[in-house]
Motif scaffolding. Structure first.
Motif, PDB file in Angstrom:
ATOM      1  N   GLY A 194     -61.965  58.651  11.132  1.00  0.00           N
ATOM      2  CA  GLY A 194     -61.334  57.717  10.205  1.00  0.00           C
ATOM      3  C   GLY A 194     -60.957  56.430  10.910  1.00  0.00           C
ATOM      4  O   GLY A 194     -60.180  56.444  11.867  1.00  0.00           O
ATOM      5  N   ILE A 195     -61.539  55.318  10.481  1.00  0.00           N
ATOM      6  CA  ILE A 195     -61.186  54.007  11.033  1.00  0.00           C
ATOM      7  C   ILE A 195     -59.976  53.475  10.259  1.00  0.00           C
ATOM      8  O   ILE A 195     -59.999  53.390   9.035  1.00  0.00           O
ATOM      9  CB  ILE A 195     -62.344  53.009  10.916  1.00  0.00           C
ATOM     10  CG1 ILE A 195     -63.618  53.584  11.543  1.00  0.00           C
ATOM     11  CG2 ILE A 195     -61.977  51.679  11.554  1.00  0.00           C
ATOM     12  CD1 ILE A 195     -63.557  53.792  13.015  1.00  0.00           C
ATOM     13  N   LYS A 196     -58.921  53.110  10.974  1.00  0.00           N
ATOM     14  CA  LYS A 196     -57.714  52.621  10.315  1.00  0.00           C
ATOM     15  C   LYS A 196     -57.990  51.310   9.576  1.00  0.00           C
ATOM     16  O   LYS A 196     -58.559  50.385  10.151  1.00  0.00           O
ATOM     17  CB  LYS A 196     -56.606  52.381  11.336  1.00  0.00           C
ATOM     18  CG  LYS A 196     -56.182  53.589  12.137  1.00  0.00           C
ATOM     19  CD  LYS A 196     -55.171  53.174  13.193  1.00  0.00           C
ATOM     20  CE  LYS A 196     -54.812  54.320  14.109  1.00  0.00           C
ATOM     21  NZ  LYS A 196     -53.905  53.891  15.212  1.00  0.00           N
ATOM     22  N   MET A 197     -57.586  51.261   8.335  1.00  0.00           N
ATOM     23  CA  MET A 197     -57.668  50.000   7.609  1.00  0.00           C
ATOM     24  C   MET A 197     -56.767  48.965   8.281  1.00  0.00           C
ATOM     25  O   MET A 197     -57.081  47.779   8.330  1.00  0.00           O
ATOM     26  CB  MET A 197     -57.251  50.196   6.158  1.00  0.00           C
ATOM     27  CG  MET A 197     -57.396  48.950   5.303  1.00  0.00           C
ATOM     28  SD  MET A 197     -59.096  48.646   4.808  1.00  0.00           S
ATOM     29  CE  MET A 197     -59.258  49.891   3.513  1.00  0.00           C
ATOM     30  N   SER A 198     -55.636  49.427   8.821  1.00  0.00           N
ATOM     31  CA  SER A 198     -54.693  48.517   9.474  1.00  0.00           C
ATOM     32  C   SER A 198     -55.308  47.876  10.712  1.00  0.00           C
ATOM     33  O   SER A 198     -54.901  46.785  11.114  1.00  0.00           O
ATOM     34  CB  SER A 198     -53.413  49.268   9.861  1.00  0.00           C
ATOM     35  OG  SER A 198     -53.713  50.355  10.730  1.00  0.00           O
ATOM     36  N   TYR A 199     -56.298  48.550  11.324  1.00  0.00           N
ATOM     37  CA  TYR A 199     -56.965  47.963  12.495  1.00  0.00           C
ATOM     38  C   TYR A 199     -57.667  46.668  12.106  1.00  0.00           C
ATOM     39  O   TYR A 199     -57.568  45.658  12.811  1.00  0.00           O
ATOM     40  CB  TYR A 199     -57.954  48.967  13.066  1.00  0.00           C
ATOM     41  CG  TYR A 199     -58.735  48.459  14.252  1.00  0.00           C
ATOM     42  CD1 TYR A 199     -58.199  48.480  15.529  1.00  0.00           C
ATOM     43  CD2 TYR A 199     -60.021  47.946  14.092  1.00  0.00           C
ATOM     44  CE1 TYR A 199     -58.910  48.011  16.622  1.00  0.00           C
ATOM     45  CE2 TYR A 199     -60.740  47.475  15.181  1.00  0.00           C
ATOM     46  CZ  TYR A 199     -60.180  47.511  16.441  1.00  0.00           C
ATOM     47  OH  TYR A 199     -60.889  47.038  17.509  1.00  0.00           O
ATOM     48  N   PHE A 200     -58.373  46.683  10.973  1.00  0.00           N
ATOM     49  CA  PHE A 200     -59.037  45.469  10.505  1.00  0.00           C
ATOM     50  C   PHE A 200     -58.010  44.444  10.022  1.00  0.00           C
ATOM     51  O   PHE A 200     -58.220  43.233  10.162  1.00  0.00           O
ATOM     52  CB  PHE A 200     -60.031  45.800   9.396  1.00  0.00           C
ATOM     53  CG  PHE A 200     -61.295  46.431   9.898  1.00  0.00           C
ATOM     54  CD1 PHE A 200     -62.242  45.680  10.565  1.00  0.00           C
ATOM     55  CD2 PHE A 200     -61.532  47.785   9.732  1.00  0.00           C
ATOM     56  CE1 PHE A 200     -63.408  46.244  11.047  1.00  0.00           C
ATOM     57  CE2 PHE A 200     -62.697  48.365  10.201  1.00  0.00           C
ATOM     58  CZ  PHE A 200     -63.631  47.595  10.865  1.00  0.00           C
ATOM     59  N   ASP A 201     -56.892  44.907   9.446  1.00  0.00           N
ATOM     60  CA  ASP A 201     -55.851  43.971   9.025  1.00  0.00           C
ATOM     61  C   ASP A 201     -55.333  43.187  10.228  1.00  0.00           C
ATOM     62  O   ASP A 201     -55.151  41.965  10.162  1.00  0.00           O
ATOM     63  CB  ASP A 201     -54.703  44.725   8.351  1.00  0.00           C
ATOM     64  CG  ASP A 201     -55.102  45.292   6.993  1.00  0.00           C
ATOM     65  OD1 ASP A 201     -56.089  44.789   6.420  1.00  0.00           O
ATOM     66  OD2 ASP A 201     -54.446  46.230   6.525  1.00  0.00           O
ATOM     67  N   HIS A 202     -55.073  43.893  11.343  1.00  0.00           N
ATOM     68  CA  HIS A 202     -54.583  43.215  12.546  1.00  0.00           C
ATOM     69  C   HIS A 202     -55.637  42.267  13.101  1.00  0.00           C
ATOM     70  O   HIS A 202     -55.311  41.173  13.581  1.00  0.00           O
ATOM     71  CB  HIS A 202     -54.208  44.251  13.610  1.00  0.00           C
ATOM     72  CG  HIS A 202     -53.026  45.094  13.244  1.00  0.00           C
ATOM     73  ND1 HIS A 202     -51.943  44.606  12.545  1.00  0.00           N
ATOM     74  CD2 HIS A 202     -52.764  46.416  13.461  1.00  0.00           C
ATOM     75  CE1 HIS A 202     -51.064  45.560  12.369  1.00  0.00           C
ATOM     76  NE2 HIS A 202     -51.534  46.678  12.902  1.00  0.00           N
ATOM     77  N   PHE A 203     -56.904  42.674  13.040  1.00  0.00           N
ATOM     78  CA  PHE A 203     -57.980  41.794  13.514  1.00  0.00           C
ATOM     79  C   PHE A 203     -58.062  40.547  12.643  1.00  0.00           C
ATOM     80  O   PHE A 203     -58.178  39.423  13.149  1.00  0.00           O
ATOM     81  CB  PHE A 203     -59.304  42.549  13.486  1.00  0.00           C
ATOM     82  CG  PHE A 203     -60.494  41.679  13.783  1.00  0.00           C
ATOM     83  CD1 PHE A 203     -60.682  41.115  15.028  1.00  0.00           C
ATOM     84  CD2 PHE A 203     -61.429  41.404  12.788  1.00  0.00           C
ATOM     85  CE1 PHE A 203     -61.770  40.310  15.305  1.00  0.00           C
ATOM     86  CE2 PHE A 203     -62.528  40.599  13.053  1.00  0.00           C
ATOM     87  CZ  PHE A 203     -62.694  40.056  14.312  1.00  0.00           C
TER      88      PHE A 203
END
Length: 523
Positions: A194-203
């Protein structure tokens, strides 16, 4: 004596001649005003086009960086899952293997910031092993899109599914999954990261956008995957009717365009790019009003200057010089940003070496030059011996440091400006040597091999006790219709020959070698 009607010293018709001069002056003032208005219009139009052109370049570079980040994010998860699937398919996931698998899952999640978790499901969609300590309770995931996909498709490639809420803790994740088979190729379950949606939000947040700017990642079919600003109600909706998907992507895989959003109707400059390795599209957009905000200010200022130009040419000149200075500073800053983004797009972030995108571009250039000059082009493919053992023994942080040290050796050994050192993928590197025959390539390969040994990098998993590399060399004179893929494959085949011969050596491509057998050997 009678007074003469006309003064003999006054030219006749003098009063009539002064009237056209006044009109000429008026017409001159009008003409100057019209010229100033014309020049003002041309200046503003040019400035507007320049602002839009600069914004297009910035947007294109931004989407290129987004695409690279997205590819790296999913590729890292893909590689982790590939190794785990191989392990599970070879050893199974019985009770004896589960504790070790659970520890490995947890360790991989700790090593990759983008991962929410790793999960293994059986043929019924029930949890078998997760990176979390406790198994979730519930009805399993047999109803999930990714599970049904792998049940019905024999493909072993990674599958990226629509964003979902994790049944572990409710967090939004992007599922990337792989099918698990038994030794006979029958379906045995699904491995999910599972790739965190929050990871892309921070990017996304690391880029400066206006209040009306947006960034998103979507599938090539138009389904929205992640978006900035985040709006839960939009996740999973379709953008297929938007201009990007309907008109632009069928014509080109990357580009920019001014578009009215199908979501909120705001006119924005969009940069878009389709990923090469995954069925995804990234896009970033800045509102047209924000792009031209500075231009609007300059338009008002220039208009005021034109209105006041009759009161002082000096004031007008000073303002103009001030405007030019500002424009040069802005252009200089944008040029620096463009160079930085170009560096990001063409070089590997860990090692600083060229990436595959720059490598492929250089191959085309050197093939054409070699064909024109009838000069040889050589390629060295090299691989770190027993690198998986090194990672298992010392950890991925030490593994990254090891890759960096090998990259430094390559940069040191590539003395000519035309030589190109490349991180080809994982622990595999490449060195492109224009105008170099096979003897020269072997000499460079030997220098690289010895330099790595001289580093004295301890490697308990290697028979020598130290880190070594294997190298494959191939050289030919381009004819103008050559295939870069064949060129790389032959150098790679030579690399496998070196490994099959005992590693820690360089080999030259030999067509008689059983390459298929070599590729099954342990790298």
């Amino acid at each position: 004596m009678p007074i003469p009607i006309h003064d003999p010293h006054q030219a006749p018709g003098g009063a009539l001649k002064r009237l056209p001069l006044r009109k000429a002056a008026a017409w001159f003032i009008v003409a100057v005003g019209l010229c100033l208005l014309g020049l003002l219009y041309l200046q503003l139009e040019q400035s507007r086009r320049q602002d839009l052109a600069v914004a297009q370049v910035a947007s294109s570079n931004l989407t290129r960086a987004m695409a690279q980040q997205a590819e790296d994010t999913f590729l890292a998860a893909d590689l982790v899952m590939t190794s785990l699937v191989d392990w599970i398919q070879n050893d199974g996931y019985g009770a004896a293997q589960r504790p070790r698998l659970q520890q490995t899952f947890a360790r991989r999640v700790q090593q990759l910031n983008q991962l929410h978790g790793i999960f293994l499901f059986d043929t019924q969609g029930q949890w078998v092993i997760t990176s979390f300590t406790d198994l979730p309770r519930g009805n399993g995931v047999a109803d999930r899109e990714y599970f049904k996909y792998h049940q019905q498709n024999a493909s072993t490639l990674a599958h990226i599914g629509p964003a979902i809420r994790s049944r572990e803790n409710g967090e939004w994740i992007i599922p990337i999954s792989k099918r698990v088979n038994d030794r006979a190729g029958r379906f045995q379950g699904v491995l999910l990261s599972g790739i965190k949606m929050s990871y892309f939000d921070h990017f996304f947040e690391s880029f400066s956008l206006d209040d009306n700017g947006i960034m998103f990642i979507g599938f090539t079919n138009g389904t929205l995957l992640a978006r900035r600003p985040f709006d839960e109600s939009l996740i999973g909706t379709s953008l297929a009717q938007g201009q990007i998907y309907r008109e632009l992507l069928p014509e080109a895989s990357a580009g920019t365009a001014m578009i009215n959003s199908v979501v909120d109707g705001v006119e924005r400059l969009y940069g878009y790019r389709r990923l090469a390795s995954y069925p995804l599209v990234v896009a970033a957009a800045t509102s047209k009003d924000t792009i031209l905000e500075g231009w609007y200010a300059r338009a008002v200022q220039s208009s005021v200057i034109v209105a006041l130009v009759t009161l002082g040419v000096g004031l007008f000149g000073w303002v103009f010089i001030h405007q030019v200075r500002d424009g040069e500073r802005i252009e200089k800053n944008l040029r620096k940003a463009q160079q930085a983004l170009e560096q990001i797009a063409t070089h590997d972030s860990l090692t600083g070496l060229a990436n595959r995108r720059l490598f492929e571009r250089s191959l085309e250039i050197e093939f054409a030059r070699g064909a024109r000059q009838v000069s040889p082009v050589s390629l060295i493919m090299l691989d770190i011996d027993f690198f998986k053992r090194y990672n298992d023994a010392y950890g991925h942080v030490a593994g990254d440091h090891c890759l960096t040290q090998v990259a430094q050796v390559l940069m040191t050994c590539c003395q000519r400006k035309a030589d190109l050192a490349v991180r080809y993928g994982g622990e595999e590197f490449a060195v492109l040597l224009p105008n170099t025959d096979i003897n020269g390539a072997l000499a460079i390969a030997g220098q690289i091999r010895r330099s790595v040994i001289d580093k004295h990098i301890t490697h308990s998993g290697s028979p020598t006790g130290y880190l070594t590399v294997s190298l494959g060399c191939y050289s030919f004179i381009p004819s103008g219709n050559d295939s870069p893929e064949v060129f790389i494959q032959r150098a790679d085949a030579a690399l496998y020959q070196a490994k099959n011969a005992g590693r820690n050596r360089a080999a030259v491509f030999s067509p008689e070698s059983d390459v298929a057998e070599l590729m099954r050997s342990d790298r």
